[in-house]
Design a protein around this motif. Sequence first.
Motif, short mmCIF file in Angstrom:
data_model
loop_
_atom_site.label_atom_id
_atom_site.label_comp_id
_atom_site.label_asym_id
_atom_site.label_seq_id
_atom_site.Cartn_x
_atom_site.Cartn_y
_atom_site.Cartn_z
N LEU A 52 -14.82 18.15 -56.38
CA LEU A 52 -16.11 18.51 -56.97
C LEU A 52 -17.16 18.62 -55.87
CD1 LEU A 52 -17.71 19.04 -59.56
CD2 LEU A 52 -18.18 16.57 -59.67
N SER A 53 -17.75 19.80 -55.75
CA SER A 53 -18.81 20.01 -54.76
C SER A 53 -19.64 21.21 -55.19
CB SER A 53 -18.22 20.26 -53.36
OG SER A 53 -17.58 21.52 -53.32
N LEU A 54 -20.86 21.31 -54.65
CA LEU A 54 -21.74 22.44 -54.98
C LEU A 54 -21.09 23.75 -54.54
CD1 LEU A 54 -24.40 23.56 -56.03
CD2 LEU A 54 -25.39 23.14 -53.74
N ARG A 55 -20.48 23.74 -53.37
CA ARG A 55 -19.84 24.96 -52.87
C ARG A 55 -18.74 25.43 -53.82
NH1 ARG A 55 -15.59 26.88 -49.93
NH2 ARG A 55 -16.03 28.51 -48.40
N ASN A 56 -17.95 24.49 -54.32
CA ASN A 56 -16.86 24.88 -55.21
C ASN A 56 -17.34 25.35 -56.57
OD1 ASN A 56 -15.01 24.27 -53.23
ND2 ASN A 56 -14.60 22.20 -53.98
N LEU A 57 -18.57 24.99 -56.91
CA LEU A 57 -19.14 25.47 -58.17
C LEU A 57 -19.64 26.90 -58.05
CD1 LEU A 57 -21.15 22.31 -59.32
CD2 LEU A 57 -19.00 23.18 -60.29
N THR A 58 -19.86 27.37 -56.84
CA THR A 58 -20.44 28.70 -56.64
C THR A 58 -19.46 29.70 -56.04
OG1 THR A 58 -21.30 28.03 -54.46
CG2 THR A 58 -22.75 27.76 -56.36
N GLN A 59 -18.30 29.23 -55.60
CA GLN A 59 -17.32 30.13 -54.99
C GLN A 59 -15.93 29.79 -55.50
OE1 GLN A 59 -17.52 30.38 -50.74
NE2 GLN A 59 -15.99 31.99 -50.59
N SER A 60 -15.23 30.79 -56.03
CA SER A 60 -13.92 30.54 -56.61
C SER A 60 -12.84 30.47 -55.54
CB SER A 60 -13.56 31.65 -57.61
OG SER A 60 -13.26 32.86 -56.92
N TRP A 61 -11.78 29.73 -55.84
CA TRP A 61 -10.67 29.65 -54.90
C TRP A 61 -9.99 31.02 -54.69
CZ3 TRP A 61 -8.90 27.85 -50.78
CH2 TRP A 61 -7.58 28.07 -50.40
N PRO A 62 -9.75 31.82 -55.72
CA PRO A 62 -9.14 33.13 -55.46
C PRO A 62 -9.94 33.98 -54.48
CG PRO A 62 -8.98 32.61 -57.78
CD PRO A 62 -9.86 31.55 -57.17
N ASP A 63 -11.27 33.94 -54.57
CA ASP A 63 -12.10 34.71 -53.64
C ASP A 63 -11.99 34.14 -52.22
OD1 ASP A 63 -12.93 36.41 -55.62
OD2 ASP A 63 -14.82 35.35 -55.99
N THR A 64 -12.05 32.82 -52.11
CA THR A 64 -11.91 32.18 -50.80
C THR A 64 -10.56 32.50 -50.18
OG1 THR A 64 -13.37 30.36 -51.47
CG2 THR A 64 -11.90 29.96 -49.60
N CYS A 65 -9.51 32.39 -50.99
CA CYS A 65 -8.16 32.65 -50.52
C CYS A 65 -8.01 34.11 -50.10
CB CYS A 65 -7.17 32.32 -51.64
SG CYS A 65 -5.44 32.53 -51.21
N ASN A 66 -8.56 35.01 -50.88
CA ASN A 66 -8.45 36.44 -50.57
C ASN A 66 -9.12 36.75 -49.23
OD1 ASN A 66 -7.65 39.18 -51.50
ND2 ASN A 66 -9.86 39.54 -51.42
N GLN A 67 -10.30 36.16 -49.00
CA GLN A 67 -11.00 36.41 -47.74
C GLN A 67 -10.21 35.84 -46.57
OE1 GLN A 67 -14.02 38.24 -47.45
NE2 GLN A 67 -13.19 38.23 -45.36
N TRP A 68 -9.63 34.67 -46.74
CA TRP A 68 -8.83 34.05 -45.68
C TRP A 68 -7.64 34.94 -45.35
CZ3 TRP A 68 -3.97 32.37 -44.61
CH2 TRP A 68 -3.80 31.42 -43.61
N LEU A 69 -6.96 35.45 -46.35
CA LEU A 69 -5.78 36.30 -46.13
C LEU A 69 -6.16 37.61 -45.44
CD1 LEU A 69 -3.99 35.76 -49.56
CD2 LEU A 69 -3.21 34.89 -47.35
N HIS A 70 -7.30 38.17 -45.80
CA HIS A 70 -7.78 39.40 -45.14
C HIS A 70 -8.12 39.12 -43.69
CE1 HIS A 70 -8.02 42.78 -47.95
NE2 HIS A 70 -8.21 41.89 -48.91
N ASP A 71 -8.84 38.03 -43.45
CA ASP A 71 -9.28 37.71 -42.08
C ASP A 71 -8.10 37.52 -41.13
OD1 ASP A 71 -11.87 37.82 -42.98
OD2 ASP A 71 -12.15 35.64 -43.06
N ARG A 72 -6.99 37.06 -41.66
CA ARG A 72 -5.82 36.78 -40.79
C ARG A 72 -4.74 37.85 -40.89
NH1 ARG A 72 -8.80 32.98 -42.01
NH2 ARG A 72 -9.16 31.12 -40.71
N GLY A 73 -5.04 38.93 -41.56
CA GLY A 73 -4.13 40.08 -41.55
C GLY A 73 -2.97 40.00 -42.50
N TYR A 74 -2.97 39.06 -43.42
CA TYR A 74 -1.88 38.99 -44.40
C TYR A 74 -1.97 40.10 -45.42
CZ TYR A 74 -0.35 34.39 -42.79
OH TYR A 74 0.15 33.34 -42.03
N VAL A 75 -3.18 40.53 -45.71
CA VAL A 75 -3.42 41.57 -46.71
C VAL A 75 -4.03 42.77 -46.01
CG1 VAL A 75 -4.60 42.18 -48.86
CG2 VAL A 75 -3.73 39.86 -48.52
N ARG A 76 -3.50 43.92 -46.25
CA ARG A 76 -4.01 45.14 -45.61
C ARG A 76 -5.15 45.74 -46.42
NH1 ARG A 76 1.87 47.94 -44.24
NH2 ARG A 76 2.58 46.34 -42.78
#
Length: 334
Positions: free
Chosen positions: A310-334
């Motif tokens: 539980l945190s303010l950040r987690n209330l405003t940003q979803s895990w799927p969005d965070t995960c998607n950005q991480w995967l893009h940044d590291r080249g897993y997703v084209r």
Amino acid sequence: MSESQACRMPDILRTASGEERRVGVEIELSGLSYEELVKLAGKLLSGDAHAASRYVAELETDLGKFTIELDSDPIKDLDLQDERLPESVRELGGQAMDVIDAAAEKIVPLEIVSPPLPFSTLERIETLCNELRKAGAMGSREALYYAFGLQLNPELPDLEAPTLVRYLQAFAVLYEWLKGRHQVDISRKFTSYIEPWSSTYTDKLIEDDYAPDVEQLMRDYLKYNPTRNKALDLLPLFAHLDSRLLAEYVEDERIKSRPTLHYRLPDCDIDNPQWHFSTVWNDWVVLEQLANNAAELAELREAFRKSRKLSLRNLTQSWPDTCNQWLHDRGYVR
């Protein structure tokens, strides 16, 4: 991307014994009659079909034996000419079966089940799905009562406990991302067979010091997930690893022993021009790549653990969005 390059390949293409890894594919669909599907699949796969039983055809191809069937045991096993039935019922049997068959083919999915296929041959399945779409095949979105899936049974590189743990951890952290990518249709959301793993189990699994042997891994999983009805079903694998241990927790004759994972999450959205078999497969390859990069898996696992607090950040940003950005940044997703 051209059709010939549609399916990406993971880095780990061979098992510990040196054989090319294989994957079984199960495709559920409607829109074609059973006879039409058998004939068309035979043409597309260059195979010879013969009837194995009512509503079950076996198609011999250069890739092995495909099975095409109506995915309902009660319908396949129904026999209105059974001598145990009253004569009046048997006299109407032919007409009744015609009505039952017509209704079943509109409601019950037809299914194509492949043999274990070398990863390098999956373009054949991409072409098969594309041609079935052109012929009028329909998927989950066509009607509310459809809940059609596309299931993968990928063979693992090896069956050592550390490998299994990495694959399970990769799925745990990617589950919500994969679910969003597959756009699971509402008809399948109402079903129980693509559930996530127990949250308590997931918390245990993603800890940095989680390093069980195979027996403990099985017991941990089965304590919290003693069912086939999971988006990633481990029971076929466990039946292969230790059927006696599995039987302590689950007895189900439908479980088939095999050295594979059973990935049940994706829809079969085959009538959607933007959907392709390769879109499902390529997302699985993301999981493959992550599972075999221990350092980056640990990094994403840490971020996932933080997202579950539980945190303010987690209330405003979803895990799927965070995960998607991480995967893009590291080249897993084209």
